[in-house]
Design a protein around this motif. Structure first.
Motif, PDB file in Angstrom:
ATOM      1  N   ALA A 155       0.866  -1.601  -0.123  1.00  0.00           N
ATOM      2  CA  ALA A 155      -0.547   0.305  -0.307  1.00  0.00           C
ATOM      3  C   ALA A 155       0.945   1.813   0.081  1.00  0.00           C
ATOM      4  CB  ALA A 155      -1.159   0.148   1.418  1.00  0.00           C
ATOM      5  N   ALA A 185       1.662   1.373  -4.034  1.00  0.00           N
ATOM      6  CA  ALA A 185       0.873   2.531  -4.348  1.00  0.00           C
ATOM      7  C   ALA A 185       0.032   3.386  -4.369  1.00  0.00           C
ATOM      8  CB  ALA A 185      -0.476   1.285  -4.569  1.00  0.00           C
ATOM      9  N   ALA A 186       0.603   3.801  -2.683  1.00  0.00           N
ATOM     10  CA  ALA A 186      -0.153   5.388  -3.123  1.00  0.00           C
ATOM     11  C   ALA A 186       1.071   5.975  -2.648  1.00  0.00           C
ATOM     12  CB  ALA A 186      -0.470   5.644  -1.275  1.00  0.00           C
ATOM     13  N   ILE A 214       0.699   7.446  -6.517  1.00  0.00           N
ATOM     14  CA  ILE A 214      -0.813   8.210  -7.092  1.00  0.00           C
ATOM     15  C   ILE A 214      -0.748   9.163  -6.369  1.00  0.00           C
ATOM     16  CG2 ILE A 214      -2.721   8.838  -5.604  1.00  0.00           C
ATOM     17  CD1 ILE A 214      -3.232   4.852  -5.153  1.00  0.00           C
ATOM     18  N   VAL A 227      -4.077   8.368   0.475  1.00  0.00           N
ATOM     19  CA  VAL A 227      -5.057   8.095  -0.315  1.00  0.00           C
ATOM     20  C   VAL A 227      -5.839   6.482   0.010  1.00  0.00           C
ATOM     21  CG1 VAL A 227      -4.339   6.422  -2.034  1.00  0.00           C
ATOM     22  CG2 VAL A 227      -2.626   8.271  -1.939  1.00  0.00           C
ATOM     23  N   ALA A 274      -6.231   2.032  -2.179  1.00  0.00           N
ATOM     24  CA  ALA A 274      -4.749   2.025  -3.273  1.00  0.00           C
ATOM     25  C   ALA A 274      -5.100   0.976  -4.374  1.00  0.00           C
ATOM     26  CB  ALA A 274      -4.333   2.413  -2.565  1.00  0.00           C
ATOM     27  N   SER A 275      -4.990   1.736  -5.095  1.00  0.00           N
ATOM     28  CA  SER A 275      -4.291   0.204  -6.212  1.00  0.00           C
ATOM     29  C   SER A 275      -6.442  -0.850  -6.363  1.00  0.00           C
ATOM     30  CB  SER A 275      -3.697  -0.816  -5.706  1.00  0.00           C
ATOM     31  OG  SER A 275      -2.930   0.645  -6.746  1.00  0.00           O
ATOM     32  N   GLU A 289     -10.504   3.946  -5.451  1.00  0.00           N
ATOM     33  CA  GLU A 289      -9.320   4.931  -5.303  1.00  0.00           C
ATOM     34  C   GLU A 289      -9.444   5.928  -5.438  1.00  0.00           C
ATOM     35  OE1 GLU A 289      -5.720   3.458  -6.933  1.00  0.00           O
ATOM     36  OE2 GLU A 289      -5.864   5.694  -8.382  1.00  0.00           O
ATOM     37  N   MET A 340      -7.408  10.408  -3.873  1.00  0.00           N
ATOM     38  CA  MET A 340      -5.903  10.645  -2.949  1.00  0.00           C
ATOM     39  C   MET A 340      -6.372  12.462  -2.708  1.00  0.00           C
ATOM     40  SD  MET A 340      -4.650  13.311  -5.298  1.00  0.00           S
ATOM     41  CE  MET A 340      -2.829  13.482  -5.020  1.00  0.00           C
ATOM     42  N   SER A 347      -7.044   3.948   4.009  1.00  0.00           N
ATOM     43  CA  SER A 347      -6.416   5.040   4.058  1.00  0.00           C
ATOM     44  C   SER A 347      -4.820   4.626   4.347  1.00  0.00           C
ATOM     45  CB  SER A 347      -6.866   6.001   4.449  1.00  0.00           C
ATOM     46  OG  SER A 347      -8.067   6.572   3.960  1.00  0.00           O
TER      47      SER A 347
END
Length: 229
Positions: free
Chosen positions: A99, A102-103, A106, A178, A181-182, A186, A188, A205
């Motif tokens: 995460a 991924a976050a 983003i 975020v 995430a993914s 999703e 942000m 989150s």
């Protein structure tokens, strides 16, 4: 999910995991034997996976994100190592996309320099120790990524962390949040250390607090690596 992780699930005889995570991969496991349990039953779930592996079956234990980052890889290895070496199942830890990674993607590039990852869940770690780790990370000017920032019962801890970090860096420090995430849904948001706790934050989150050099440009959160540009 990485292609390697997907293939491991496809090749497995039995898929084991938290019920919510199994639901996320339902299309991949429709014709497989499933072992799912609720939250707080991690030891029982992983022990069942090890027991099935001892019979010679291929078992895929699924976690969200990366199984070695707040996932089940460590618990599986601990349980497997309790077995006699002669019958001990082989364990392969297959990395996924965490995460935090991924976050960060983003939000832009907030993890381009040293960072610390801290979970605010105090189910397995004393809250005083979590606060100490946050204090050390803040004093060291690490970018700080926060897992499990807020739950229905645990609502004040994220504010305590904010106050700890405020003692070491400006209130204008960028903070990214975020959600999912993914995953489907999703979202942000960019905020500041002064204001981010006023925004919606929950267990889905991930919060990233910038260091003293982090800035926002063009809607992207950037932590300079130190290149001259």
């Amino acid at each position: 999910m990485t292609p390697r992780a997907r293939q491991a699930i496809v090749n497995a005889d039995i898929v084991v995991g938290y019920n919510t995570y199994i639901a996320l991969i339902r299309a991949l496991v429709e014709n497989k034997q499933l072992i799912g349990t609720a939250m707080m039953q991690e030891i029982e779930r992983c022990q069942m996976a090890v027991d099935e592996a001892l019979t010679g079956k291929k078992i895929a234990v699924v976690s969200s994100g990366d199984p070695g980052i707040y996932g089940m890889a460590g618990l599986i290895l601990e349980l497997v190592m309790k077995q006699p070496e002669a019958v001990r199942p082989k364990v392969t830890v297959i990395p996924g996309i965490s995460a935090v990674g991924a976050a960060a993607a983003i939000l832009g590039a907030p993890l381009m320099h040293d960072f610390a990852v801290i979970s605010l869940s105090d189910l397995l770690t004393p809250w005083e120790l979590i606060k100490k780790r946050a204090e050390m990370a803040a004093a060291g000017d690490f970018v700080i990524a926060i897992y499990n920032p807020k739950s229905k019962k645990r609502v004040t801890q994220i504010e305590e962390i904010r106050q700890i970090v405020l003692a070491h860096r400006p209130s204008s420090t960028p903070v990214g949040i975020v959600h999912q995430a993914s995953r489907t849904g999703e979202e942000m948001e960019l905020s500041s250390l002064a204001e981010f706790t006023a925004l919606p934050i929950d267990m889905f989150s991930l919060v990233i607090i910038g260091n003293s050099q982090t800035y926002v440009a063009g809607g992207r959160m950037i932590t300079p690596r130190g290149y001259r540009v």
